[in-house]
Design a protein around this motif. Structure first.
Motif, PDB file in Angstrom:
ATOM      1  N   ASP A 137       0.930  -1.091  -0.130  1.00 40.46           N
ATOM      2  CA  ASP A 137       0.156   0.121   0.091  1.00 40.46           C
ATOM      3  C   ASP A 137       0.863   1.119  -0.066  1.00 40.46           C
ATOM      4  OD1 ASP A 137       0.894  -0.379   2.328  1.00 40.46           O
ATOM      5  OD2 ASP A 137      -0.523   0.781   3.593  1.00 40.46           O
ATOM      6  N   ILE A 138       1.777   1.113  -0.668  1.00 43.60           N
ATOM      7  CA  ILE A 138       2.819   2.323  -0.529  1.00 43.60           C
ATOM      8  C   ILE A 138       3.067   3.042  -1.748  1.00 43.60           C
ATOM      9  CG2 ILE A 138       4.414   0.809   1.106  1.00 43.60           C
ATOM     10  CD1 ILE A 138       6.260   0.018  -1.295  1.00 43.60           C
ATOM     11  N   MET A 139       2.210   3.045  -2.768  1.00 43.87           N
ATOM     12  CA  MET A 139       1.975   3.963  -3.977  1.00 43.87           C
ATOM     13  C   MET A 139       3.268   3.304  -4.653  1.00 43.87           C
ATOM     14  SD  MET A 139      -0.511   5.583  -3.260  1.00 43.87           S
ATOM     15  CE  MET A 139      -1.520   4.871  -1.920  1.00 43.87           C
ATOM     16  N   TYR A 143       7.777   5.626  -0.500  1.00 43.85           N
ATOM     17  CA  TYR A 143       8.732   6.344   0.150  1.00 43.85           C
ATOM     18  C   TYR A 143       8.849   6.120   1.619  1.00 43.85           C
ATOM     19  CZ  TYR A 143       8.449  10.719  -2.586  1.00 43.85           C
ATOM     20  OH  TYR A 143       8.547  11.675  -3.602  1.00 43.85           O
ATOM     21  N   PRO A 144       9.987   5.670   2.197  1.00 41.71           N
ATOM     22  CA  PRO A 144      10.234   5.285   3.497  1.00 41.71           C
ATOM     23  C   PRO A 144       9.981   6.819   4.588  1.00 41.71           C
ATOM     24  CG  PRO A 144      12.272   5.670   2.672  1.00 41.71           C
ATOM     25  CD  PRO A 144      11.246   5.968   1.633  1.00 41.71           C
ATOM     26  N   PRO A 145       9.648   6.756   5.614  1.00 34.71           N
ATOM     27  CA  PRO A 145       9.591   5.353   6.675  1.00 34.71           C
ATOM     28  C   PRO A 145       8.305   4.606   6.358  1.00 34.71           C
ATOM     29  CG  PRO A 145      10.083   7.608   7.967  1.00 34.71           C
ATOM     30  CD  PRO A 145       9.654   7.963   6.382  1.00 34.71           C
ATOM     31  N   TYR A 146       7.280   5.501   5.723  1.00 38.26           N
ATOM     32  CA  TYR A 146       5.881   4.574   5.610  1.00 38.26           C
ATOM     33  C   TYR A 146       6.463   3.141   5.005  1.00 38.26           C
ATOM     34  CZ  TYR A 146       1.519   3.093   5.127  1.00 38.26           C
ATOM     35  OH  TYR A 146       0.145   2.564   5.048  1.00 38.26           O
ATOM     36  N   THR A 149       7.597   0.984   7.792  1.00 38.21           N
ATOM     37  CA  THR A 149       6.709   0.635   8.874  1.00 38.21           C
ATOM     38  C   THR A 149       5.264   0.100   8.375  1.00 38.21           C
ATOM     39  OG1 THR A 149       6.043   2.967   9.016  1.00 38.21           O
ATOM     40  CG2 THR A 149       7.757   2.396  10.246  1.00 38.21           C
ATOM     41  N   ASP A 238      18.802   8.526   6.848  1.00 40.12           N
ATOM     42  CA  ASP A 238      17.984   9.900   6.289  1.00 40.12           C
ATOM     43  C   ASP A 238      16.949   9.465   5.445  1.00 40.12           C
ATOM     44  OD1 ASP A 238      19.371  13.012   5.041  1.00 40.12           O
ATOM     45  OD2 ASP A 238      17.390  12.249   4.994  1.00 40.12           O
ATOM     46  N   VAL A 239      15.579   9.972   5.665  1.00 38.90           N
ATOM     47  CA  VAL A 239      14.359   9.808   4.997  1.00 38.90           C
ATOM     48  C   VAL A 239      14.768  10.145   3.637  1.00 38.90           C
ATOM     49  CG1 VAL A 239      13.029   9.381   6.908  1.00 38.90           C
ATOM     50  CG2 VAL A 239      13.369  11.602   6.017  1.00 38.90           C
ATOM     51  N   LEU A 240      15.280  11.443   3.396  1.00 36.00           N
ATOM     52  CA  LEU A 240      15.345  11.861   2.232  1.00 36.00           C
ATOM     53  C   LEU A 240      16.308  11.238   1.119  1.00 36.00           C
ATOM     54  CD1 LEU A 240      14.918  15.849   2.739  1.00 36.00           C
ATOM     55  CD2 LEU A 240      13.242  14.187   1.965  1.00 36.00           C
ATOM     56  N   GLN A 243      14.332   9.277  -1.484  1.00 34.90           N
ATOM     57  CA  GLN A 243      13.524  10.128  -2.517  1.00 34.90           C
ATOM     58  C   GLN A 243      14.331  10.691  -3.568  1.00 34.90           C
ATOM     59  OE1 GLN A 243      10.880  13.237  -1.023  1.00 34.90           O
ATOM     60  NE2 GLN A 243      10.212  11.922   0.625  1.00 34.90           N
TER      61      GLN A 243
ATOM     62  N   ASP B 161       6.857   9.827  13.173  1.00 37.48           N
ATOM     63  CA  ASP B 161       6.821   8.441  12.718  1.00 37.48           C
ATOM     64  C   ASP B 161       7.143   8.618  11.094  1.00 37.48           C
ATOM     65  OD1 ASP B 161       4.291   9.777  11.750  1.00 37.48           O
ATOM     66  OD2 ASP B 161       3.329   9.564  13.717  1.00 37.48           O
ATOM     67  N   VAL B 162       6.239   8.884  10.278  1.00 40.60           N
ATOM     68  CA  VAL B 162       6.387   8.736   8.833  1.00 40.60           C
ATOM     69  C   VAL B 162       6.406  10.377   7.989  1.00 40.60           C
ATOM     70  CG1 VAL B 162       5.493   6.582   8.565  1.00 40.60           C
ATOM     71  CG2 VAL B 162       3.956   8.440   8.149  1.00 40.60           C
ATOM     72  N   ARG B 181      14.316  15.927  10.838  1.00 36.50           N
ATOM     73  CA  ARG B 181      14.405  17.274  10.327  1.00 36.50           C
ATOM     74  C   ARG B 181      13.426  18.104  10.659  1.00 36.50           C
ATOM     75  NH1 ARG B 181      17.375  17.326   4.675  1.00 36.50           N
ATOM     76  NH2 ARG B 181      18.314  15.096   4.819  1.00 36.50           N
ATOM     77  N   TYR B 202       1.286  11.171   1.379  1.00 38.83           N
ATOM     78  CA  TYR B 202       0.641   9.823   1.521  1.00 38.83           C
ATOM     79  C   TYR B 202       1.508   9.299   2.836  1.00 38.83           C
ATOM     80  CZ  TYR B 202      -0.621   4.966   1.513  1.00 38.83           C
ATOM     81  OH  TYR B 202      -1.242   3.900   1.761  1.00 38.83           O
TER      82      TYR B 202
END
Ligand code: CU
Ligand code: CU
Lengths: 537, 239
Positions: A137-139, A143-146, A149, A238-240, A243, B161-162, B181, B202
């Motif tokens: 269900d992540i499109m 993208y993380p973190p979604y 998790t 790093d979440v970015l 991306q 979280d996200v 950040r 999303y």
């Protein structure tokens, strides 16, 4: 070559094993066509479910938002990765690129067969997401973190990308070698069909950028299942990062789709207009070459509101806007090819003609989105959604459908231009505008993307309703189109050789339904030959 | 053709520049949202002109150059070297001019968006799956955003979280909100009223349910609310 070169007998019996074990580029092309159209049909049904859900603000037909999210995931991932890219660089390139350069097959036919079965593996994996209990269900962006998790099964997404990527890289090497070494004597670089140029450009981009995507999704896999922390800031990640890597591939991927579509368009327009391509060298070296050069430096426009450094967001605003120069050169050549043409209208040409307006709409609505500060409002709204559907989805799909009509007699020896073709063309053309214009309007007003429910904006309901009606028009039009293709492939009127009077080699030198080896005699062209030279008798 | 294009282009530039000059008058605090609307109108004019010119050209040629007889072939002349270069360089120059023109306009407004006024009031925003929290300091935390009219407000945003994204359509502003950040936006509420804010990245199941109100209150009303809320928070802390 040998005497086994024949026109395939239309009445010959169908042998499944011959198709499974085939190394013939044309049969592999047809396999890509079938697989990508299957993905298109399922992803299209998802689009219908999405539009039905959005027709009214509250929860509608979905069991839960998670179910809606998995529809969105499948629609996006399948349309881009399993329909558009394989349809354009798998089907069209496989069947027609060797014919256009006078080659008897591709350089590595067995690797080619391996590519198509990897692609089928990916499609099966993608379809399995409907039967597993924890559908991704992540499109299509993941993208993380979604994506790390999420309770959904991110591994399915990652492995699907791996298989498709592997398949594309093998295909890219294969076709680049084919074009470099297997052109018939006399075919210089400046005599290639625009479709050949756009295809090798697209495959060159795949070769350079796919490894980046593959590594990004692999890190996702490691983070989710092996406990690494590439994207987890709490552990120094790093979440970015994701991306940046994702769009470093996926912006060029837009051109992997756009360019072959442009190539098909040029070949249809030049053939049906019996005209030379306007300013060929500017189109090839300035337009296609320019896109290759700039496309790797603009990915930050997908991260305009992602907290990137201010100077980077401005720097890439300028590079993004500069894309208008090579695209502009291609557009000038498209328009110029109409100038003093002698246009015959048939289904292929009607799809090509509508692409002129789709590229205008989709391209020009990209200009506000190139401006960082304008995107601060428009990003992730249905304005963006409508924009990329026009430029990437609709433009490319219409060019591909035009191409299918254009090459139909070559592939099946029959014509598909009946009344059903004309009617479904008009239904599709009206349908796409009915669907996506309302989304432009409410996007500017603030309608976010990926919303199953919009109770905070009840005023948008009529617009969503109209868009849903449009989606049903497209569904009707596409159902008619596919029925027409299947019927015509078996029962359509027998086509004469070269029904459009084209000068391109796949029409002048190969029979309809070419057999193994493609050409009855080795292809040699003389000095003043060009696939677009109609003035010469 | 080129001549017509460049004339139209020059005309469009003139139109846009006079508009820009008018916007610069008045020395008060910039209003990013009004600046956005202004730039948006200019871009719409720009792309509409390009779209209409090319659209009409396409329709004209598609009708004008229909085959009169099935054996006719097109008669476009082969371009000379000079013509070919001109047809590449002149359109490229026009497109580039438009690119730099738009870049300059976009950059100017971007600076307004990113330069937080010195007197801005700070509110901390945290995005959770799936709700927002607004922290005004001294223990005052709400789920709807209250801001005073006439006061620039800077939102410093993060998430545990996200990735989420905080979007207020009425103020033409959004920025992603993510773990690890702190990002920011600033707004300049001009009129009292209640506006919607939504999540635009999303973030899972209730992504579309992650909306709330932005209440722009007149100064006195905001001040008295904040004083009261602070007192309540202090009460609770002693509790
Ligand atoms: Cu992009
Ligand atoms: Cu969200």
């Amino acid at each position: 070559m040998t005497a086994e070169t024949t026109t395939a007998d239309a009445g010959s019996s169908f042998k499944l094993m011959e198709w499974i074990l085939t190394t013939d580029h044309k049969r592999i092309g047809i396999l890509y066509l079938i697989g990508s159209m299957a993905a298109f049909i399922v992803a299209g049904l998802m689009a219908l479910l999405i539009r039905i859900e959005q027709a009214s603000p509250g929860p509608g037909i979905m069991d839960s938002p998670d179910q809606y999210n998995s529809w969105l995931y499948f629609h996006g991932a399948a349309m881009i990765l399993a329909f558009l890219i394989p349809g354009l660089t798998g089907f069209a390139a496989n069947y027609f690129l060797p014919l256009m350069i006078g080659a008897r097959d591709v350089a590595f036919p067995r690797i080619n067969a391996f590519s198509v079965w990897l692609f089928y593996g990916a499609i099966i994996l993608a379809l399995l997401s409907f039967v597993i209990p924890d559908a991704p269900d992540i499109m299509w962006t993941g993208y993380p973190p979604y994506s790390v998790t999420s309770p959904g099964n991110t591994a399915f997404y990652v492995f699907t990308v791996h298989l498709l990527g592997f398949s594309s890289v093998l295909g890219a090497v294969n076709f680049l070698v084919t074009v470099i070494y297997m052109r018939a004597p006399g075919i210089g670089w400046n005599k290639l069909n625009i479709f050949v140029w756009t295809t090798i450009a697209a495959l060159g981009l795949q070769l350079v950028f796919i490894p980046v995507l593959a590594s990004a999704v692999t890190m996702l896999l490691f983070d989710k299942y092996l406990g690494t922390h590439f994207f987890n800031p709490a552990q120094g990640g790093d979440v970015l990062l994701y991306q940046n890597l994702f769009w470093f591939y996926s912006h060029p991927a837009v051109y992997v789709i756009f360019l072959p579509a442009v190539g098909i368009l040029f070949d249809i327009v030049a053939t049906m207009g019996k005209n030379r391509v306007f300013n060929y060298k500017a189109c090839v070296y300035g337009g296609i070459g320019g896109i290759m050069l700039i496309t790797g430096e603009v990915w930050v426009h997908h991260l305009y509101v992602a907290g990137m450094p201010d100077w980077l967001r401005i720097g890439q605003m300028v590079t993004t806007l500069l894309i208008s120069i090579p695209v502009g050169l291609i557009v000038i050549s498209m328009w110029g090819t109409l100038y003093k043409a002698s246009i015959t209208y048939n289904t292929a040409m009607m799809y090509a003609a509508s692409c002129f307006f789709l590229v205008l709409l989709g391209g020009l609505t990209g200009i506000p989105l190139a401006l960082t500060v304008v995107t601060v409002h428009l990003s992730e709204t249905s304005f963006v959604h409508a924009h990329f559907h026009f430029i990437m989805a609709l433009f490319s799909a219409f060019a591909l459908f035009g191409g299918i009509y254009y090459w139909f007699p070559k592939m099946f020896g029959r014509l598909a231009d009946g009344p059903l073709a004309t009617a479904s063309f008009w239904i599709n053309s009206i349908g796409v505008n009915v669907t996506f214009w309302p989304l432009f309007i409410i996007g500017v007003e603030g309608m976010p993307r990926r919303y199953p429910d919009y109770e905070m904006f009840p005023q948008f309901e009529p617009y969503h309703m109209v868009a849903t009606v449009g989606a049903f028009m497209i569904a009707l039009g596409m159902a008619m189109t596919i029925i027409n293709w299947i019927w015509s492939a078996f029962k359509g009127p027998i086509a004469p050789e070269n029904p459009w009077g084209s000068k391109s080699l796949e029409w002048t030198h190969a029979p309809n339904c070419p057999g193994p080896g493609n050409f009855p005699e080795d292809v040699v062209v003389d000095d003043d030959w060009s696939p677009y030279e109609y003035g010469r008798k | 053709m080129t001549k017509i294009l460049s004339t139209i282009y020059g005309f469009a530039c003139g139109l846009l520049l006079t508009g820009a000059a008018r916007a610069e008058e008045g020395g008060e605090l910039p209003d990013p949202a009004a600046g956005w609307d202004h730039l948006w109108r200019e871009i719409i004019i720009d792309i509409t002109i390009i779209g209409v010119v090319f659209g009409i050209a396409a329709i004209y040629m598609m009708i004008r150059y229909r085959a009169k007889n099935p054996n006719d072939v097109g008669s476009a002349p082969k371009l000379t070297k000079a013509q070919a270069i001109a047809w590449a360089m002149i359109p490229a120059a026009i497109f580039m001019a438009d690119d730099f023109f738009l870049s300059a306009k976009g950059w100017t407004l971007w600076n307004v968006y990113r330069r937080v006024p010195d007197n801005a009031m700070e509110i901390k925003v945290t995005g959770y799956q799936w709700y927002w929290e607004f922290d005004y300091g001294d223990g005052v935390v709400t789920n709807e955003l209250n801001v005073p009219v006439g006061q620039p407000v800077v939102l410093r945003m993060t998430s545990p979280d996200v990735i989420h994204s905080f979007f207020i359509p009425a103020y033409r502003v959004k920025e992603d909100v993510m773990p690890g950040r702190v990002t920011y936006i600033w707004i300049n509420p001009r009129t009292p009223g209640t506006f919607i804010s939504t999540c635009t990245e999303y973030c899972g199941t209730a992504h579309s349910g992650m909306y709330t109100n932005v209440n722009a209150l007149v100064r006195e009303e905001f001040d008295s609310w904040l004083v009261e809320a602070k007192a309540e928070a202090a009460e609770e802390a002693k509790g």
